[in-house]
Design a protein around this motif. Structure first.
Motif, PDB file in Angstrom:
ATOM      1  N   GLN B  45      10.485  42.088  28.977  1.00  0.00           N
ATOM      2  CA  GLN B  45       9.377  41.226  28.567  1.00  0.00           C
ATOM      3  C   GLN B  45       8.073  41.968  28.843  1.00  0.00           C
ATOM      4  O   GLN B  45       7.946  42.629  29.882  1.00  0.00           O
ATOM      5  CB  GLN B  45       9.359  39.923  29.374  1.00  0.00           C
ATOM      6  N   LEU B  46       7.119  41.817  27.937  1.00  0.00           N
ATOM      7  CA  LEU B  46       5.812  42.417  28.169  1.00  0.00           C
ATOM      8  C   LEU B  46       5.139  41.737  29.351  1.00  0.00           C
ATOM      9  O   LEU B  46       5.018  40.515  29.407  1.00  0.00           O
ATOM     10  CB  LEU B  46       4.943  42.288  26.928  1.00  0.00           C
ATOM     11  N   LEU B  47       4.683  42.529  30.317  1.00  0.00           N
ATOM     12  CA  LEU B  47       3.983  41.997  31.483  1.00  0.00           C
ATOM     13  C   LEU B  47       2.465  42.095  31.283  1.00  0.00           C
ATOM     14  O   LEU B  47       1.742  41.135  31.471  1.00  0.00           O
ATOM     15  CB  LEU B  47       4.394  42.765  32.732  1.00  0.00           C
ATOM     16  N   LEU B  48       1.994  43.278  30.904  1.00  0.00           N
ATOM     17  CA  LEU B  48       0.571  43.461  30.643  1.00  0.00           C
ATOM     18  C   LEU B  48       0.372  44.731  29.823  1.00  0.00           C
ATOM     19  O   LEU B  48       1.282  45.559  29.705  1.00  0.00           O
ATOM     20  CB  LEU B  48      -0.247  43.510  31.938  1.00  0.00           C
ATOM     21  N   LYS B  49      -0.831  44.873  29.288  1.00  0.00           N
ATOM     22  CA  LYS B  49      -1.110  46.032  28.451  1.00  0.00           C
ATOM     23  C   LYS B  49      -2.594  46.392  28.537  1.00  0.00           C
ATOM     24  O   LYS B  49      -3.429  45.579  28.956  1.00  0.00           O
ATOM     25  CB  LYS B  49      -0.739  45.743  26.996  1.00  0.00           C
ATOM     26  N   ASP B  55      -9.767  49.977  30.500  1.00  0.00           N
ATOM     27  CA  ASP B  55      -9.299  48.600  30.353  1.00  0.00           C
ATOM     28  C   ASP B  55      -8.411  48.238  31.532  1.00  0.00           C
ATOM     29  O   ASP B  55      -7.637  49.071  32.016  1.00  0.00           O
ATOM     30  CB  ASP B  55      -8.499  48.436  29.063  1.00  0.00           C
ATOM     31  N   LYS B  56      -8.474  46.987  31.967  1.00  0.00           N
ATOM     32  CA  LYS B  56      -7.563  46.481  32.987  1.00  0.00           C
ATOM     33  C   LYS B  56      -6.713  45.398  32.359  1.00  0.00           C
ATOM     34  O   LYS B  56      -7.230  44.411  31.839  1.00  0.00           O
ATOM     35  CB  LYS B  56      -8.325  45.922  34.183  1.00  0.00           C
ATOM     36  N   GLY B  57      -5.402  45.599  32.411  1.00  0.00           N
ATOM     37  CA  GLY B  57      -4.483  44.563  31.992  1.00  0.00           C
ATOM     38  C   GLY B  57      -4.084  43.731  33.197  1.00  0.00           C
ATOM     39  O   GLY B  57      -3.960  44.262  34.307  1.00  0.00           O
ATOM     40  N   SER B  58      -3.877  42.420  32.991  1.00  0.00           N
ATOM     41  CA  SER B  58      -3.487  41.567  34.115  1.00  0.00           C
ATOM     42  C   SER B  58      -2.651  40.403  33.618  1.00  0.00           C
ATOM     43  O   SER B  58      -2.829  39.912  32.502  1.00  0.00           O
ATOM     44  CB  SER B  58      -4.714  41.052  34.868  1.00  0.00           C
ATOM     45  N   ASN B  59      -1.711  39.985  34.476  1.00  0.00           N
ATOM     46  CA  ASN B  59      -0.848  38.857  34.145  1.00  0.00           C
ATOM     47  C   ASN B  59      -0.032  38.504  35.374  1.00  0.00           C
ATOM     48  O   ASN B  59       0.494  39.400  36.060  1.00  0.00           O
ATOM     49  CB  ASN B  59       0.077  39.210  32.983  1.00  0.00           C
ATOM     50  N   LYS B  60       0.093  37.244  35.680  1.00  0.00           N
ATOM     51  CA  LYS B  60       0.950  36.754  36.773  1.00  0.00           C
ATOM     52  C   LYS B  60       0.608  37.407  38.106  1.00  0.00           C
ATOM     53  O   LYS B  60       1.489  37.600  38.953  1.00  0.00           O
ATOM     54  CB  LYS B  60       2.419  36.993  36.452  1.00  0.00           C
ATOM     55  N   GLY B  61      -0.635  37.768  38.328  1.00  0.00           N
ATOM     56  CA  GLY B  61      -1.045  38.394  39.570  1.00  0.00           C
ATOM     57  C   GLY B  61      -0.899  39.899  39.588  1.00  0.00           C
ATOM     58  O   GLY B  61      -1.339  40.560  40.529  1.00  0.00           O
ATOM     59  N   PHE B  62      -0.283  40.464  38.560  1.00  0.00           N
ATOM     60  CA  PHE B  62      -0.152  41.919  38.428  1.00  0.00           C
ATOM     61  C   PHE B  62      -1.370  42.473  37.689  1.00  0.00           C
ATOM     62  O   PHE B  62      -1.920  41.820  36.805  1.00  0.00           O
ATOM     63  CB  PHE B  62       1.111  42.287  37.642  1.00  0.00           C
ATOM     64  N   GLU B  63      -1.754  43.699  38.057  1.00  0.00           N
ATOM     65  CA  GLU B  63      -2.868  44.371  37.387  1.00  0.00           C
ATOM     66  C   GLU B  63      -2.539  45.846  37.204  1.00  0.00           C
ATOM     67  O   GLU B  63      -1.801  46.433  38.003  1.00  0.00           O
ATOM     68  CB  GLU B  63      -4.149  44.272  38.231  1.00  0.00           C
ATOM     69  N   ALA B  64      -3.128  46.439  36.166  1.00  0.00           N
ATOM     70  CA  ALA B  64      -3.047  47.881  35.977  1.00  0.00           C
ATOM     71  C   ALA B  64      -4.277  48.314  35.196  1.00  0.00           C
ATOM     72  O   ALA B  64      -4.684  47.641  34.244  1.00  0.00           O
ATOM     73  CB  ALA B  64      -1.777  48.270  35.232  1.00  0.00           C
ATOM     74  N   THR B  65      -4.857  49.443  35.599  1.00  0.00           N
ATOM     75  CA  THR B  65      -6.056  49.957  34.942  1.00  0.00           C
ATOM     76  C   THR B  65      -5.754  51.272  34.247  1.00  0.00           C
ATOM     77  O   THR B  65      -5.155  52.182  34.838  1.00  0.00           O
ATOM     78  CB  THR B  65      -7.192  50.161  35.958  1.00  0.00           C
ATOM     79  N   TYR B  66      -6.160  51.377  33.007  1.00  0.00           N
ATOM     80  CA  TYR B  66      -5.963  52.563  32.175  1.00  0.00           C
ATOM     81  C   TYR B  66      -6.968  53.634  32.620  1.00  0.00           C
ATOM     82  O   TYR B  66      -8.165  53.519  32.368  1.00  0.00           O
ATOM     83  CB  TYR B  66      -6.217  52.160  30.724  1.00  0.00           C
ATOM     84  N   ARG B  67      -6.467  54.676  33.295  1.00  0.00           N
ATOM     85  CA  ARG B  67      -7.307  55.760  33.802  1.00  0.00           C
ATOM     86  C   ARG B  67      -7.033  57.024  33.000  1.00  0.00           C
ATOM     87  O   ARG B  67      -6.034  57.719  33.226  1.00  0.00           O
ATOM     88  CB  ARG B  67      -6.996  56.032  35.283  1.00  0.00           C
ATOM     89  N   LYS B  68      -7.927  57.318  32.070  1.00  0.00           N
ATOM     90  CA  LYS B  68      -7.680  58.481  31.221  1.00  0.00           C
ATOM     91  C   LYS B  68      -7.907  59.785  31.995  1.00  0.00           C
ATOM     92  O   LYS B  68      -7.232  60.783  31.760  1.00  0.00           O
ATOM     93  CB  LYS B  68      -8.587  58.441  29.987  1.00  0.00           C
ATOM     94  N   GLU B  69      -8.837  59.757  32.932  1.00  0.00           N
ATOM     95  CA  GLU B  69      -9.142  60.995  33.647  1.00  0.00           C
ATOM     96  C   GLU B  69      -7.964  61.464  34.507  1.00  0.00           C
ATOM     97  O   GLU B  69      -7.808  62.665  34.734  1.00  0.00           O
ATOM     98  CB  GLU B  69     -10.404  60.820  34.500  1.00  0.00           C
ATOM     99  N   THR B  70      -7.157  60.514  34.978  1.00  0.00           N
ATOM    100  CA  THR B  70      -5.980  60.873  35.778  1.00  0.00           C
ATOM    101  C   THR B  70      -4.683  60.614  35.017  1.00  0.00           C
ATOM    102  O   THR B  70      -3.598  60.791  35.580  1.00  0.00           O
ATOM    103  CB  THR B  70      -5.943  60.078  37.093  1.00  0.00           C
ATOM    104  N   THR B  71      -4.780  60.234  33.753  1.00  0.00           N
ATOM    105  CA  THR B  71      -3.628  59.859  32.900  1.00  0.00           C
ATOM    106  C   THR B  71      -2.655  58.979  33.669  1.00  0.00           C
ATOM    107  O   THR B  71      -1.454  59.276  33.781  1.00  0.00           O
ATOM    108  CB  THR B  71      -2.917  61.099  32.330  1.00  0.00           C
ATOM    109  N   SER B  72      -3.174  57.876  34.210  1.00  0.00           N
ATOM    110  CA  SER B  72      -2.349  56.992  35.027  1.00  0.00           C
ATOM    111  C   SER B  72      -2.532  55.535  34.617  1.00  0.00           C
ATOM    112  O   SER B  72      -3.547  55.160  33.999  1.00  0.00           O
ATOM    113  CB  SER B  72      -2.702  57.165  36.503  1.00  0.00           C
ATOM    114  N   PHE B  73      -1.533  54.735  34.988  1.00  0.00           N
ATOM    115  CA  PHE B  73      -1.565  53.293  34.694  1.00  0.00           C
ATOM    116  C   PHE B  73      -0.726  52.613  35.776  1.00  0.00           C
ATOM    117  O   PHE B  73       0.308  52.025  35.530  1.00  0.00           O
ATOM    118  CB  PHE B  73      -1.002  53.055  33.289  1.00  0.00           C
ATOM    119  N   HIS B  74      -1.179  52.678  36.995  1.00  0.00           N
ATOM    120  CA  HIS B  74      -0.417  52.180  38.135  1.00  0.00           C
ATOM    121  C   HIS B  74      -0.420  50.657  38.174  1.00  0.00           C
ATOM    122  O   HIS B  74      -1.461  50.010  37.989  1.00  0.00           O
ATOM    123  CB  HIS B  74      -1.011  52.712  39.447  1.00  0.00           C
TER     124      HIS B  74
END
Lengths: 115, 112
Positions: B45-49, B55-74
């Motif tokens: 199931q999609l959690l966030l995008k 951009d910061k995706g968030s859902n159900k208390g979860f978050e992730a930020t699109y970091r292009k400089e570090t190519t990360s999405f923790h």
């Protein structure tokens, strides 16, 4: 709303046998795809379709065939099963606009064991 | 080609602990990034995008930020619950591509 329905949920085959995994969606999605899930390897794309009559290969297509005669159905065929095809198979679909956002809707999976 | 690398699991936490699941990617252009969750016996199931840098995706208390400089999405959550026990997949959709590329998944086990 049924969403994406896969059958069967479980199947055991002998090497060399053939079978079809069925996938149907009732959301009028244009894009449909098949993935296999193996431990430590995530999901790998087998085949996909962007509409009725149109199919294309993904990352691991060998040993599998697909067809898309209707918008709703996207069956996956194993012509001659091999133990390397033991896996969990997922069908996924999305709206045409979903192709830009990437949101996929998944079925519950079909666990296939080839002896 | 495109690829996604996730931290190996399983990750075992006590209830109310802080969660981080690392995800880094390799892709040309500006991919869209996703987190999917798979509960036992179910499909993904999609959690966030997030579709563009910072951009910061968030859902159900979860978050992730699109970091292009570090190519990360923790993926992060401040206080996990037993019901969060599942396998989490990081994924990307490359520019001009239709299919998603998935990471290998990280199993989270939350103990009461």
């Amino acid at each position: 709303n049924a969403g994406v329905t896969q059958t069967p949920k479980f199947q055991v085959l002998k090497t060399g046998q053939s079978m079809t995994l069925q996938c149907a969606q009732d959301m009028n999605h244009e894009y449909m795809s098949w993935y296999r899930q193996d431990p430590g390897m995530g999901l790998r794309l087998i085949h996909y379709s962007v509409g009725a009559g149109i199919t294309d290969q993904g990352e691991v297509p060998n040993g599998y065939n697909v067809s898309r005669s209707t918008t709703e159905d996207f069956p996956l065929r194993l012509l001659s099963a091999a133990p390397s095809q033991t896996s969990v198979y997922f069908c996924a679909s999305s709206y045409r606009s979903g192709q830009n956002t990437g949101e996929l809707f998944f079925g519950e999976g079909s666990r296939l064991t080839v002896l | 080609g495109d690829s996604v690398t996730q931290m190996e699991g399983p990750v075992t936490l006590s209830e109310e602990a802080f969660l981080t699941i690392n995800c880094t990617y390799t892709a040309t252009g500006y991919p869209s990034l996703f987190w999917y969750v798979q509960y036992p016996g179910e499909g993904l199931q999609l959690l966030l995008k997030a579709t563009k840098a910072d951009d910061k995706g968030s859902n159900k208390g979860f978050e992730a930020t699109y970091r292009k400089e570090t190519t990360s999405f923790h993926l992060e959550k401040g206080s996990v619950q037993v019901s969060d026990s599942a396998v989490y997949f990081c994924a990307l959709r490359g520019t001009g591509r239709r299919a998603l590329t998935f990471g290998s998944g990280t199993r989270l086990q939350v103990q009461p």
